[in-house]
Write an enzyme that holds these catalytic residues in place. Structure first.
Site, PDB file in Angstrom:
ATOM      1  CG  HIS A  25      -5.590   1.934   5.373  1.00  0.00           C
ATOM      2  ND1 HIS A  25      -5.134   2.849   6.295  1.00  0.00           N
ATOM      3  CD2 HIS A  25      -4.593   1.038   5.195  1.00  0.00           C
ATOM      4  CE1 HIS A  25      -3.887   2.503   6.650  1.00  0.00           C
ATOM      5  NE2 HIS A  25      -3.547   1.418   5.996  1.00  0.00           N
ATOM      6  CB  SER A  57       5.892  -1.988  11.777  1.00  0.00           C
ATOM      7  OG  SER A  57       5.502  -0.659  12.083  1.00  0.00           O
ATOM      8  CD  GLU A  94      -3.013  -2.321   7.399  1.00  0.00           C
ATOM      9  OE1 GLU A  94      -1.967  -2.588   6.824  1.00  0.00           O
ATOM     10  OE2 GLU A  94      -3.636  -1.254   7.247  1.00  0.00           O
ATOM     11  CG  ASN A 131      -1.697   1.246   1.430  1.00  0.00           C
ATOM     12  OD1 ASN A 131      -1.746   2.086   0.525  1.00  0.00           O
ATOM     13  ND2 ASN A 131      -2.326   1.406   2.580  1.00  0.00           N
ATOM     14  CD1 TRP A 132       3.440   0.983  -2.844  1.00  0.00           C
ATOM     15  CD2 TRP A 132       3.566   2.184  -4.730  1.00  0.00           C
ATOM     16  NE1 TRP A 132       4.192   0.269  -3.738  1.00  0.00           N
ATOM     17  CE2 TRP A 132       4.282   0.978  -4.901  1.00  0.00           C
ATOM     18  CE3 TRP A 132       3.506   3.088  -5.785  1.00  0.00           C
ATOM     19  CZ2 TRP A 132       4.934   0.670  -6.105  1.00  0.00           C
ATOM     20  CZ3 TRP A 132       4.144   2.778  -6.969  1.00  0.00           C
ATOM     21  CH2 TRP A 132       4.855   1.584  -7.120  1.00  0.00           C
ATOM     22  CE  LYS A 133      -0.015   3.192   4.826  1.00  0.00           C
ATOM     23  NZ  LYS A 133       0.164   3.282   6.272  1.00  0.00           N
ATOM     24  N   GLY A 148       3.124  -1.121   4.219  1.00  0.00           N
ATOM     25  CA  GLY A 148       3.150   0.306   3.914  1.00  0.00           C
ATOM     26  C   GLY A 148       4.563   0.741   3.558  1.00  0.00           C
ATOM     27  N   GLY A 149       5.250   1.335   4.520  1.00  0.00           N
ATOM     28  CA  GLY A 149       6.567   1.939   4.298  1.00  0.00           C
ATOM     29  C   GLY A 149       7.547   1.060   3.541  1.00  0.00           C
ATOM     30  N   GLY A 161       3.187   2.204  10.799  1.00  0.00           N
ATOM     31  CA  GLY A 161       4.179   3.267  10.637  1.00  0.00           C
ATOM     32  C   GLY A 161       4.913   3.627  11.912  1.00  0.00           C
ATOM     33  CD  GLU A 164      -2.661   5.438   6.911  1.00  0.00           C
ATOM     34  OE1 GLU A 164      -2.661   5.494   5.673  1.00  0.00           O
ATOM     35  OE2 GLU A 164      -1.733   4.907   7.573  1.00  0.00           O
TER      36      GLU A 164
HETATM   37  P1  13P Z   1       3.452   0.355   7.630  1.00  0.00           P
HETATM   38  O1  13P Z   1       3.920  -0.923   6.977  1.00  0.00           O
HETATM   39  O2  13P Z   1       4.188   1.565   7.129  1.00  0.00           O
HETATM   40  O3  13P Z   1       3.399   0.237   9.118  1.00  0.00           O
HETATM   41  O4  13P Z   1       1.941   0.596   7.140  1.00  0.00           O
HETATM   42  C1  13P Z   1       1.012  -0.437   7.263  1.00  0.00           C
HETATM   43  C2  13P Z   1      -0.214  -0.079   6.517  1.00  0.00           C
HETATM   44  O5  13P Z   1      -0.964   0.785   6.923  1.00  0.00           O
HETATM   45  C3  13P Z   1      -0.474  -0.771   5.242  1.00  0.00           C
HETATM   46  O6  13P Z   1      -1.768  -0.531   4.803  1.00  0.00           O
END
Ligand code: 13P
Length: 252
Positions: free
Chosen positions: A94, A212, A166, A9-11, A233-234, A172, A96
């Site tokens: 998600h 993470s 999640e 997920n590149w956000k 994510g990251g 993150g 967020e």
């Molecule tokens: P991180 O891997 O950066 O913690 O993010 C997880 C995430 O929200 C994937 O959707």
């Protein structure tokens, strides 16, 4: 048998040009063929990424969509638009989006039904806050989020859905849930699927862990019986790290 799924997920990262470069770099890396690989760039990079992917064994998804077919919904993207851009998957609900943009369980359920109506596979997210975990409310919260998202789906559709667990406190932050904590909730999700849908659906649905995830912790997560993959994510923004996660079998 459930095929493992590693999703990035590149956000809100990457222009079309940067996205195309990252995917090209990823495709140069040898990827474990045992897991399905999915990347979810921002809307504006979908076309550029689809072009680089061509027939590569990497699937494309979006990070959100509206449930309506079309209409006066300024700023929204419809399911058909995602299909047109080359998407097969769409991340829905998600944390967020729920926390920062007011998405509700009801909206997520409508989006999941709309995704299936357009042959898109939803990756439905759920997860508790740190306060909910500390208050012992994790199970009740996950139960209600998952129930709301899947109870209205036809069983044949629900069986194809992907659920991502999640924990919000692990996103993150560098704090990963322990493998035991992740497994416990993923097992609960499977139990809820069996109750709300049926056992066949529960056994078919792929359940991902997110929060993470790194090359160093993926193997232990994948060894858990109810964890079928990861939503990253990251670490999905660097080809070497994402490939290291996709190739988790070689890490152990
Ligand atoms: P991180 O891997 O950066 O913690 O993010 C997880 C995430 O929200 C994937 O959707």
């Amino acid at each position: 048998m459930r095929t493992p799924l590693i999703a990035g997920n590149w956000k809100m990262h990457m222009t079309g040009t940067a996205a195309a470069e990252l995917v090209a770099e990823l495709l140069e890396t040898e990827l474990n063929t045992g897991a399905q690989v999915l990347i979810c760039p921002p809307f504006t990079a979908l076309a550029a990424v689809a072009e680089v992917l061509e027939d590569a064994p990497v699937h494309l998804g979006a990070q959100n969509m509206h449930w309506e077919e079309q209409g006066a919904y300024t700023g929204e993207i419809s399911p058909a638009m995602l299909v047109d851009a080359g998407c097969e998957y769409v991340i829905l609900g998600h944390s967020e989006r729920r926390q920062l943009f007011g998405e509700t369980d009801e909206g997520v359920a409508r989006k999941a039904a709309a995704a299936f109506a357009h042959h898109l596979i939803p990756v439905i997210c759920c997860g508790e806050t740190e306060a909910q975990r500390d208050a012992g409310e994790t199970a009740a919260h996950i139960r209600s989020q998952v129930t709301a998202a899947v109870r209205g789906l036809r069983a044949a559709d629900a069986a194809q859905a992907v659920i991502a667990y999640e924990p919000i406190w692990a996103i993150g932050t560098g704090k990963t849930a322990t493998t035991e904590q992740a497994q416990e909730v993923c097992r609960l999700i499977r139990e809820v699927l069996a109750e709300v849908q049926n056992e066949e659906v529960a056994q078919a649905v792929r359940i991902l862990y997110g929060g993470s995830v790194k090359p160093a912790n993926i193997a232990a997560l994948m060894a858990q019986p109810d964890i079928d993959g990861a939503l990253v994510g990251g670490a999905s923004l660097t080809a070497a790290d994402f490939a290291g996660i996709v190739n988790y079998g070689e890490e152990a």
